[in-house]
Design a protein around this motif. Structure first.
Motif, mmCIF file in Angstrom:
data_model
loop_
_atom_site.group_PDB
_atom_site.id
_atom_site.type_symbol
_atom_site.label_atom_id
_atom_site.label_comp_id
_atom_site.label_asym_id
_atom_site.label_seq_id
_atom_site.Cartn_x
_atom_site.Cartn_y
_atom_site.Cartn_z
ATOM 1 N N GLN A 32 8.900 1.179 3.409
ATOM 2 C CA GLN A 32 9.891 0.402 2.678
ATOM 3 C C GLN A 32 11.001 1.286 2.128
ATOM 4 N N LEU A 33 10.633 2.483 1.688
ATOM 5 C CA LEU A 33 11.611 3.397 1.095
ATOM 6 C C LEU A 33 12.288 4.282 2.132
ATOM 7 N N GLY A 34 11.716 4.356 3.334
ATOM 8 C CA GLY A 34 12.286 5.215 4.362
ATOM 9 C C GLY A 34 12.124 6.686 4.041
ATOM 10 N N ARG A 35 11.022 7.037 3.375
ATOM 11 C CA ARG A 35 10.797 8.421 2.966
ATOM 12 C C ARG A 35 9.482 8.939 3.532
ATOM 13 N N GLU A 36 9.281 10.248 3.446
ATOM 14 C CA GLU A 36 8.033 10.841 3.891
ATOM 15 C C GLU A 36 6.925 10.509 2.896
ATOM 16 N N LYS A 37 5.720 10.306 3.429
ATOM 17 C CA LYS A 37 4.600 9.918 2.579
ATOM 18 C C LYS A 37 4.331 10.947 1.493
ATOM 19 N N ARG A 38 4.421 12.219 1.837
ATOM 20 C CA ARG A 38 4.147 13.273 0.861
ATOM 21 C C ARG A 38 5.116 13.205 -0.313
ATOM 22 N N SER A 39 6.387 12.923 -0.015
ATOM 23 C CA SER A 39 7.392 12.816 -1.068
ATOM 24 C C SER A 39 7.106 11.628 -1.980
ATOM 25 N N VAL A 40 6.720 10.491 -1.378
ATOM 26 C CA VAL A 40 6.409 9.299 -2.166
ATOM 27 C C VAL A 40 5.185 9.543 -3.038
ATOM 28 N N GLU A 41 4.156 10.162 -2.475
ATOM 29 C CA GLU A 41 2.937 10.442 -3.244
ATOM 30 C C GLU A 41 3.236 11.333 -4.447
ATOM 31 N N THR A 67 0.859 -1.172 0.000
ATOM 32 C CA THR A 67 0.000 0.000 0.000
ATOM 33 C C THR A 67 0.902 1.230 0.000
ATOM 34 N N ILE A 68 0.327 2.412 -0.147
ATOM 35 C CA ILE A 68 1.143 3.624 -0.143
ATOM 36 C C ILE A 68 1.836 3.802 1.205
ATOM 37 N N GLU A 69 1.159 3.420 2.288
ATOM 38 C CA GLU A 69 1.761 3.527 3.616
ATOM 39 C C GLU A 69 2.926 2.547 3.770
ATOM 40 N N GLU A 70 2.741 1.329 3.284
ATOM 41 C CA GLU A 70 3.801 0.323 3.373
ATOM 42 C C GLU A 70 4.990 0.693 2.498
ATOM 43 N N LEU A 71 4.713 1.261 1.330
ATOM 44 C CA LEU A 71 5.800 1.669 0.442
ATOM 45 C C LEU A 71 6.614 2.793 1.074
ATOM 46 N N GLN A 97 6.105 11.504 -6.125
ATOM 47 C CA GLN A 97 6.796 10.704 -7.135
ATOM 48 C C GLN A 97 5.841 9.761 -7.857
ATOM 49 N N VAL A 98 4.894 9.198 -7.097
ATOM 50 C CA VAL A 98 3.907 8.296 -7.698
ATOM 51 C C VAL A 98 3.032 9.050 -8.691
ATOM 52 N N SER A 99 2.556 10.231 -8.294
ATOM 53 C CA SER A 99 1.663 11.011 -9.157
ATOM 54 C C SER A 99 2.354 11.452 -10.438
ATOM 55 N N ARG A 100 3.670 11.599 -10.382
ATOM 56 C CA ARG A 100 4.434 12.002 -11.566
ATOM 57 C C ARG A 100 4.885 10.810 -12.405
ATOM 58 N N GLY A 101 4.534 9.607 -11.956
ATOM 59 C CA GLY A 101 4.889 8.408 -12.706
ATOM 60 C C GLY A 101 6.313 7.948 -12.506
ATOM 61 N N HIS A 102 6.991 8.469 -11.480
ATOM 62 C CA HIS A 102 8.382 8.095 -11.235
ATOM 63 C C HIS A 102 8.506 6.761 -10.497
ATOM 64 N N ILE A 103 7.444 6.369 -9.792
ATOM 65 C CA ILE A 103 7.421 5.092 -9.084
ATOM 66 C C ILE A 103 6.314 4.244 -9.694
ATOM 67 N N ARG A 121 -1.705 0.585 -5.413
ATOM 68 C CA ARG A 121 -1.085 -0.704 -5.141
ATOM 69 C C ARG A 121 0.245 -0.753 -5.896
ATOM 70 N N PHE A 122 1.272 -1.288 -5.222
ATOM 71 C CA PHE A 122 2.614 -1.323 -5.799
ATOM 72 C C PHE A 122 3.138 -2.752 -5.739
ATOM 73 N N ASN A 123 3.298 -3.362 -6.901
ATOM 74 C CA ASN A 123 3.794 -4.733 -6.969
ATOM 75 C C ASN A 123 5.198 -4.810 -6.375
ATOM 76 N N LYS A 124 5.420 -5.763 -5.474
ATOM 77 C CA LYS A 124 6.699 -5.839 -4.767
ATOM 78 C C LYS A 124 7.869 -6.103 -5.709
ATOM 79 N N THR A 125 7.675 -6.981 -6.686
ATOM 80 C CA THR A 125 8.756 -7.272 -7.630
ATOM 81 C C THR A 125 9.082 -6.046 -8.473
#
Length: 234
Positions: free
Chosen positions: A14-23, A7-11, A25-31, A41-45
């Motif tokens: 996993q990345l050791g980053r702030e949720k806002r920063s991850v969101e 999930t976004i919280e688990e990711l 990157q996700v919205s920009r298609g970087h993750i 949802r983020f596939n683990k592989t």
């Protein structure tokens, strides 16, 4: 059965980053990720593959954050290098002159621990990963590993190291020749990423790779690696 996605919280954990920063990157298609019923949802592989590609551009601080965020059941108070690399898992010099022979020799070295239950399957998996994309880094070093974790083929996670007498074509950046090889065989994704991040940090230590090249024996190489690892700290 464990799920194959974050999930976004688990990711974020996993990345050791702030949720806002991850969101962002996700919205920009970087993750890599996808929405399912309105939830990310983020596939683990896919995340592991993405991190492997991104790590080449990480600085020491980025790698340290990633290393600390990986909760491995096989690594406790020791660093992942001290936990997974043992003196009998080093071969210097490594008698190989091509990419396939390097991979085969490294798997043979790993098999000395009796923790590799299916060496043929491991070799094929490592070779397929190299066919997909080279694990060569700048500086003439590579970290071959299977694309997917292989808990059924391994009793324990481990790292094996070998140095060839001279550099060989291994698909490194700008056609650099490679002579330093760290084989990473992990039973779970967290141990795998923790090992890659730690090795990436070691590669950025001034003089570390050259010290390895000057180490004449397997024992000398082990001393160089463990000393640099101890000095690196957490």
């Amino acid at each position: 059965m464990s799920k194959n996605y974050y999930t976004i919280e688990e990711l974020t954990l996993q990345l050791g980053r702030e949720k806002r920063s991850v969101e962002k990157q996700v919205s920009r298609g970087h993750i890599p990720g996808r929405r399912v019923s309105g939830e990310w949802r983020f596939n683990k592989t896919e995340i592991t593959d993405w991190l492997e590609r991104e790590m080449a551009s990480f600085n020491e601080s980025d790698l340290a954050v990633l290393e600390r965020s990986q909760k491995s059941t096989e690594v406790s108070t020791q660093s992942v290098i001290s936990s997974l690399l043992h003196p009998d898992l080093i071969e210097v010099p490594l008698d190989a002159g091509t990419k396939p022979s390097v991979l085969k020799k490294l798997v043979e070295v790993a098999g000395r621990t009796w923790q590799v239950f299916d060496s043929s399957a491991v070799f094929q998996a490592v070779r397929q990963r190299e066919d997909f994309a080279s694990t060569g880094f700048n500086g003439g070093v590579a970290i071959p590993h299977p694309q997917n974790r292989m808990p059924e083929a391994l009793g324990e996670s481990l790292i094996a190291f070998g140095r060839t007498v001279s550099g060989i074509p291994f698909g490194g950046p700008n056609r650099q020749l490679t002579d330093l090889f760290f084989l990473v065989l992990a039973r779970d994704p967290n141990t795998h990423l923790k090992a890659l991040a730690r090795l990436g940090r070691l590669f950025q230590v001034d003089g570390f790779l050259e010290d390895l090249r000057h180490a004449e024996t397997s024992a000398d190489s082990y001393d160089v690696i463990t000393a640099a690892d101890a000095n690196l700290g957490e």
